[in-house]
Design a protein around this motif. Sequence first.
Motif, PDB file in Angstrom:
ATOM      1  N   VAL A   7       0.831  -1.213   0.000  1.00 14.35           N
ATOM      2  CA  VAL A   7       0.000   0.000   0.000  1.00 14.35           C
ATOM      3  C   VAL A   7       0.865   1.263   0.000  1.00 14.35           C
ATOM      4  CG1 VAL A   7      -1.753   1.307   1.248  1.00 14.35           C
ATOM      5  CG2 VAL A   7      -1.978  -1.173   1.031  1.00 14.35           C
ATOM      6  N   PRO A   8       1.815   1.442   0.962  1.00 18.52           N
ATOM      7  CA  PRO A   8       2.663   2.644   0.889  1.00 18.52           C
ATOM      8  C   PRO A   8       3.571   2.659  -0.328  1.00 18.52           C
ATOM      9  CG  PRO A   8       3.422   1.179   2.625  1.00 18.52           C
ATOM     10  CD  PRO A   8       2.110   0.645   2.162  1.00 18.52           C
ATOM     11  N   GLY A   9       4.016   1.469  -0.795  1.00 21.82           N
ATOM     12  CA  GLY A   9       4.866   1.436  -1.986  1.00 21.82           C
ATOM     13  C   GLY A   9       4.149   1.951  -3.214  1.00 21.82           C
ATOM     14  N   LEU A  10       2.924   1.465  -3.443  1.00 25.98           N
ATOM     15  CA  LEU A  10       2.143   1.938  -4.586  1.00 25.98           C
ATOM     16  C   LEU A  10       1.761   3.409  -4.415  1.00 25.98           C
ATOM     17  CD1 LEU A  10      -0.186  -1.128  -5.276  1.00 25.98           C
ATOM     18  CD2 LEU A  10       1.858  -0.424  -6.537  1.00 25.98           C
ATOM     19  N   PHE A  11       1.509   3.823  -3.175  1.00 28.02           N
ATOM     20  CA  PHE A  11       1.177   5.224  -2.916  1.00 28.02           C
ATOM     21  C   PHE A  11       2.341   6.133  -3.324  1.00 28.02           C
ATOM     22  CE2 PHE A  11       0.846   8.934  -0.052  1.00 28.02           C
ATOM     23  CZ  PHE A  11      -0.421   9.379  -0.401  1.00 28.02           C
ATOM     24  N   LEU A  12       3.576   5.725  -2.990  1.00 26.31           N
ATOM     25  CA  LEU A  12       4.746   6.510  -3.365  1.00 26.31           C
ATOM     26  C   LEU A  12       4.933   6.546  -4.879  1.00 26.31           C
ATOM     27  CD1 LEU A  12       7.217   5.300  -0.597  1.00 26.31           C
ATOM     28  CD2 LEU A  12       6.333   7.620  -0.859  1.00 26.31           C
ATOM     29  N   LEU A  13       4.720   5.413  -5.546  1.00 25.53           N
ATOM     30  CA  LEU A  13       4.888   5.379  -7.004  1.00 25.53           C
ATOM     31  C   LEU A  13       3.826   6.231  -7.699  1.00 25.53           C
ATOM     32  CD1 LEU A  13       5.823   1.662  -7.758  1.00 25.53           C
ATOM     33  CD2 LEU A  13       7.320   3.657  -7.628  1.00 25.53           C
ATOM     34  N   LEU A  14       2.588   6.168  -7.210  1.00 21.67           N
ATOM     35  CA  LEU A  14       1.541   7.010  -7.795  1.00 21.67           C
ATOM     36  C   LEU A  14       1.836   8.486  -7.552  1.00 21.67           C
ATOM     37  CD1 LEU A  14      -1.680   4.978  -6.885  1.00 21.67           C
ATOM     38  CD2 LEU A  14      -0.618   5.231  -9.139  1.00 21.67           C
ATOM     39  N   GLY A  15       2.375   8.799  -6.373  1.00 24.29           N
ATOM     40  CA  GLY A  15       2.777  10.179  -6.106  1.00 24.29           C
ATOM     41  C   GLY A  15       3.890  10.625  -7.033  1.00 24.29           C
ATOM     42  N   ALA A  16       4.869   9.749  -7.280  1.00 24.67           N
ATOM     43  CA  ALA A  16       5.945  10.083  -8.212  1.00 24.67           C
ATOM     44  C   ALA A  16       5.396  10.349  -9.605  1.00 24.67           C
ATOM     45  CB  ALA A  16       6.966   8.941  -8.250  1.00 24.67           C
ATOM     46  N   LEU A  17       4.450   9.519 -10.042  1.00 17.81           N
ATOM     47  CA  LEU A  17       3.847   9.720 -11.360  1.00 17.81           C
ATOM     48  C   LEU A  17       3.096  11.044 -11.426  1.00 17.81           C
ATOM     49  CD1 LEU A  17       3.085   8.684 -14.178  1.00 17.81           C
ATOM     50  CD2 LEU A  17       1.153   7.481 -13.121  1.00 17.81           C
ATOM     51  N   GLY A  18       2.323  11.350 -10.388  1.00 17.87           N
ATOM     52  CA  GLY A  18       1.565  12.592 -10.386  1.00 17.87           C
ATOM     53  C   GLY A  18       2.452  13.826 -10.398  1.00 17.87           C
ATOM     54  N   PHE A  19       3.484  13.842  -9.557  1.00 12.83           N
ATOM     55  CA  PHE A  19       4.389  14.993  -9.529  1.00 12.83           C
ATOM     56  C   PHE A  19       5.184  15.103 -10.821  1.00 12.83           C
ATOM     57  CE2 PHE A  19       3.689  14.767  -4.915  1.00 12.83           C
ATOM     58  CZ  PHE A  19       3.515  16.108  -4.625  1.00 12.83           C
ATOM     59  N   ALA A  20       5.533  13.961 -11.433  1.00 12.40           N
ATOM     60  CA  ALA A  20       6.276  14.011 -12.698  1.00 12.40           C
ATOM     61  C   ALA A  20       5.425  14.630 -13.805  1.00 12.40           C
ATOM     62  CB  ALA A  20       6.730  12.605 -13.093  1.00 12.40           C
ATOM     63  N   LEU A  21       4.155  14.268 -13.850  1.00 11.91           N
ATOM     64  CA  LEU A  21       3.264  14.826 -14.878  1.00 11.91           C
ATOM     65  C   LEU A  21       3.125  16.337 -14.735  1.00 11.91           C
ATOM     66  CD1 LEU A  21       0.441  12.114 -14.957  1.00 11.91           C
ATOM     67  CD2 LEU A  21       2.275  12.474 -16.630  1.00 11.91           C
ATOM     68  N   VAL A  22       3.237  16.834 -13.492  1.00  9.28           N
ATOM     69  CA  VAL A  22       3.104  18.275 -13.257  1.00  9.28           C
ATOM     70  C   VAL A  22       4.432  18.995 -13.467  1.00  9.28           C
ATOM     71  CG1 VAL A  22       2.594  20.028 -11.516  1.00  9.28           C
ATOM     72  CG2 VAL A  22       1.147  17.994 -11.706  1.00  9.28           C
ATOM     73  N   GLN A  23       5.534  18.409 -12.983  1.00  3.80           N
ATOM     74  CA  GLN A  23       6.808  19.110 -12.942  1.00  3.80           C
ATOM     75  C   GLN A  23       7.609  19.004 -14.234  1.00  3.80           C
ATOM     76  OE1 GLN A  23       8.660  17.441  -9.458  1.00  3.80           O
ATOM     77  NE2 GLN A  23       7.362  18.599  -8.048  1.00  3.80           N
ATOM     78  N   LEU A  24       7.520  17.885 -14.949  1.00  2.00           N
ATOM     79  CA  LEU A  24       8.322  17.742 -16.158  1.00  2.00           C
ATOM     80  C   LEU A  24       7.915  18.746 -17.243  1.00  2.00           C
ATOM     81  CD1 LEU A  24       8.847  13.895 -16.415  1.00  2.00           C
ATOM     82  CD2 LEU A  24      10.436  15.651 -15.638  1.00  2.00           C
ATOM     83  N   PRO A  25       6.604  19.004 -17.493  1.00  2.00           N
ATOM     84  CA  PRO A  25       6.273  20.061 -18.454  1.00  2.00           C
ATOM     85  C   PRO A  25       6.817  21.427 -18.059  1.00  2.00           C
ATOM     86  CG  PRO A  25       4.363  18.656 -18.042  1.00  2.00           C
ATOM     87  CD  PRO A  25       5.416  18.274 -17.028  1.00  2.00           C
ATOM     88  N   ARG A  26       6.805  21.733 -16.751  1.00  2.00           N
ATOM     89  CA  ARG A  26       7.367  23.004 -16.301  1.00  2.00           C
ATOM     90  C   ARG A  26       8.859  23.069 -16.557  1.00  2.00           C
ATOM     91  NH1 ARG A  26       4.495  23.963 -10.366  1.00  2.00           N
ATOM     92  NH2 ARG A  26       2.342  24.179 -11.109  1.00  2.00           N
ATOM     93  N   ARG A  27       9.508  21.924 -16.388  1.00  2.00           N
ATOM     94  CA  ARG A  27      10.951  21.888 -16.644  1.00  2.00           C
ATOM     95  C   ARG A  27      11.257  22.160 -18.112  1.00  2.00           C
ATOM     96  NH1 ARG A  27      14.922  16.685 -15.560  1.00  2.00           N
ATOM     97  NH2 ARG A  27      16.820  17.629 -16.402  1.00  2.00           N
ATOM     98  N   ARG A  28      10.462  21.583 -19.003  1.00  2.00           N
ATOM     99  CA  ARG A  28      10.693  21.832 -20.432  1.00  2.00           C
ATOM    100  C   ARG A  28      10.417  23.281 -20.789  1.00  2.00           C
ATOM    101  NH1 ARG A  28       8.235  16.599 -20.922  1.00  2.00           N
ATOM    102  NH2 ARG A  28       6.212  17.575 -21.282  1.00  2.00           N
TER     103      ARG A  28
END
Length: 252
Positions: free
Chosen positions: A228-249
């Motif tokens: 449960v916490p492992g999947l929660f961390l991975l989903l959080g990583a995916l969510g933050f990546a979708l938000v932050q990577l476009p800003r980085r570009r």
Amino acid sequence: MTDASVPSSGAPQEVLASLGELTRRVRAAQRATWFPLLLFGVLTLGGILVDRLTFRVETLTSCPAGPDRAGPALTTCTIAKHGSPLYWTAGIALVYAATAAFYVRRARARGVGSPVRPYVLTGVVIVALVAATMFWTGRHGMPHPGEPLDFWGLRLDPGAGTTRFLERLTGEAAAVGLPLLVLSWVERSRALLLFALAYLLLELVPISTGWAGLGGGSPWSGLPRLIVPGLFLLLGALGFALVQLPRRRDAS
């Protein structure tokens, strides 16, 4: 008599607004929250496999006293053990080292400062304290079921709610969740603050794992506690990546 122009009354407000916008853009360029979340998610899910590989059953010559017995029984019983403190201590330390290297390298490539130092230092200090606590508790061998737990000289009842809370706190909750709170403060990220609080809630609040149908004697008994916490961390990583990577570009 002078030829210098006098700034308009709105100039200071415009300068402050420009500085505020520049500050927000720099903070957005600095953020890479998805990276430590990804590493911690992989580390947590890897703990399931480590628990399976280190699973063992030991036979005791005398069982601990039960709730309806005045003293210890003389019959033999078995207890199941799994997990590796070395895996978690070394793994979490490597995650912080990799996070620091990633932030510093990205900061140099982008020409902006890196805010990761308070986060990494907090994580290293907490990991050291957690490792010292685990060493102190197990310096004479891990206590058998029913025996008091030695927590820095305090003899705690292993079945008490306070003891179980301390066991959860001195695990991933402290080593992962508390530094995430520091990172949310450093990056001024409300989203990360809410995520860190939700993660701490998952780790600190006792959640029933009966849905998995795995008892303590199963080699996969660590799966419901970690997935449960492992999947929660991975989903959080995916969510933050979708938000932050476009800003980085956009910033590049």
